[in-house]
Enzyme design. Structure first.
Site, mmCIF file in Angstrom:
data_model
loop_
_atom_site.group_PDB
_atom_site.id
_atom_site.type_symbol
_atom_site.label_atom_id
_atom_site.label_comp_id
_atom_site.label_asym_id
_atom_site.label_seq_id
_atom_site.Cartn_x
_atom_site.Cartn_y
_atom_site.Cartn_z
ATOM 1 N N HIS A 205 -6.393 -4.231 3.014
ATOM 2 C CA HIS A 205 -5.086 -4.281 3.491
ATOM 3 C C HIS A 205 -4.834 -4.470 4.814
ATOM 4 O O HIS A 205 -5.652 -4.328 5.876
ATOM 5 C CB HIS A 205 -4.995 -2.668 3.934
ATOM 6 C CG HIS A 205 -3.268 -2.741 3.847
ATOM 7 N ND1 HIS A 205 -2.504 -2.700 2.114
ATOM 8 C CD2 HIS A 205 -2.232 -2.767 4.542
ATOM 9 C CE1 HIS A 205 -1.063 -2.984 2.937
ATOM 10 N NE2 HIS A 205 -1.413 -2.788 4.022
ATOM 11 N N CYS A 206 -4.018 -5.202 4.724
ATOM 12 C CA CYS A 206 -3.897 -6.517 5.729
ATOM 13 C C CYS A 206 -1.915 -6.959 5.519
ATOM 14 O O CYS A 206 -1.543 -7.246 5.339
ATOM 15 C CB CYS A 206 -4.045 -8.545 5.290
ATOM 16 S SG CYS A 206 -4.126 -9.608 6.112
ATOM 17 N N PRO A 207 -2.009 -6.399 7.182
ATOM 18 C CA PRO A 207 -0.450 -6.252 7.226
ATOM 19 C C PRO A 207 -0.523 -7.518 7.648
ATOM 20 O O PRO A 207 0.766 -7.584 7.485
ATOM 21 C CB PRO A 207 -1.033 -5.397 8.514
ATOM 22 C CG PRO A 207 -2.059 -5.101 9.557
ATOM 23 C CD PRO A 207 -2.895 -5.479 8.295
#
Length: 406
Positions: A205-207
């Site tokens: 999960h890439c913010p």
């Protein structure tokens, strides 16, 4: 003797419409009087004016949807807007204060190349951020109950294991049961705790892009960080060149407003280029070995796990692995987020942790579509060689319920 009256067969039959909504519809007396007068009774405006809802409006995951479901992102988008500000600010200062000087003194191709890189970076960022990363549909209550019956039918005194084992290219792979989505996750899939979805070929999960990175948007994420590395190096190099050229013309760098903006660009690029280039190199290594960030962090295919442990998805060739990850056809989305909710469509099973935003209603045949997943697709026990319809990495064949393995 009583007389029996027979109905006249040619007499017209009239039906009256009855509506339970007294506020928006006419009363039965009004309908009867309208029928007696030979006119059509007034219709129920409450039912006719209702707009059908789309599936993204009741999607159970923690996602935000825009543009009528066309744009799908995570709920935490603050860091994504910071990414936009940094890229737009640095590129805007470069095009406004550096490019005019460089174009007139060096070459007009410099702003043209910078513009191409900038457009490509923004396109890949939006494509990775606004796409469905490969979310797997949740099981309906009937499917979840059927799977629970299969698990409980083992007849063991202890609680049955919530794992299955399959054989892929000679390597045993465990399939874990997701208590939220009520399915056995396919190989390489994982449940994202932030978005509350099972994602196919989950990477991380890439913010910074405001979304999960999975099978359907990984190539765009990789092209984004790779092109951003080139853009950062490009701006950093020519900003340094601008500073050196302009320092020969003026006595001090702080005599005008333009050098101060240039120095700001140098600072931003200097602290950004190391992390961006390092991240690009790391994902280049992952693509060349056909791994995911999740697998690399957990050491799934590490030799420490066993001498016979190896990556069954790798082709054994760097070029082939790169082509499989970047040049293969893009699979369709499985959640049909813009589809209309039908009244007779079965709802999905409610998640056990109670964190969802609603109940999602997939189509009745979502389990049998190409690329679909059914919670009971694996009927056999552990240790049995299972063959799949593999899309890229595994050299194995076909079963009736088709899905893909990257």
């Amino acid at each position: 003797m009583s007389q029996i009256q027979h109905a006249v067969p040619d007499a017209p039959i009239r039906y009256t419409q009855i509506c339970t909504r007294s506020s928006s519809c006419s009363s039965p007396q009004t309908s009867s009087s309208a029928a007696a007068a030979g006119t059509e009774p007034p219709s129920c405006t409450g039912h006719r004016g209702r707009t059908p809802r789309r599936k993204w409006q009741v999607f159970p995951g923690r996602n935000r949807f825009y543009c009528d479901g066309r744009v799908m992102m995570a709920r935490q988008t603050g860091v994504f807007y910071l990414t936009l500000v940094l890229i737009l600010l640095t590129s805007g200062l470069f095009f406004a204060f550096d490019c005019p000087y460089l174009a007139s003194n060096l070459s007009p191709a410099i702003p043209a190349v910078g513009a191409v890189l900038f457009v490509f970076v923004m396109g890949m960022l939006f494509r990775a951020s606004f796409s469905d990363p490969g979310v797997l549909p949740r099981a309906t209550p009937d499917e979840a109950a059927d799977l629970e019956r299969q698990i409980d039918s083992t007849g063991c005194s202890k609680p049955p294991p919530r794992t299955r084992e399959v054989l892929i290219n000679g390597q045993t792979v465990k399939l874990k049961y997701c208590f939220t989505c009520k399915i056995f996750r396919p190989p390489r899939a994982s449940h994202c705790s932030l978005c509350d979805n099972c994602v196919e070929r989950f990477d991380h999960h890439c913010p910074w892009v405001g979304n999960c990175v999975g099978r359907r948007n990984y190539r765009f994420f990789y092209l984004f960080i790779l092109s951003l590395s080139f853009l950062t190096i490009f701006i950093f190099a020519f900003v340094i060149t601008h500073v050196q050229l302009i320092s020969l013309e003026i006595s001090s760098m702080f005599d005008s407003f333009t050098p101060r903006c240039t120095i700001l660009e140098v600072v931003v690029c200097f602290f950004s280029v190391w992390s961006i280039v390092g991240l690009s190199g790391f994902h280049t290594y992952l693509i060349s070995s056909n791994q995911t960030t999740n697998e690399d962090i957990k050491g799934t295919w590490s030799k420490k796990e066993g001498k016979d442990n190896y990556n069954p998805y790798s082709y054994g060739n760097v070029l082939t692995n790169c082509c499989a990850a970047l040049c293969g056809p893009l699979p369709p989305s499985l959640i049909d987020r813009r589809g209309l909710i039908q009244a007779d469509t079965p709802q999905t099973a409610h998640q056990s942790n109670g964190t969802g935003g609603g109940s999602y209603a997939p189509t009745q045949l979502h389990s049998h579509m190409v690329g679909g997943y059914h919670p009971g697709w694996l009927q056999h026990g552990g240790g049995t060689s299972c063959q799949f319809c593999c899309f890229h990495a595994a050299k194995i064949s076909f079963v009736p319920l088709t899905f893909y393995i990257y």
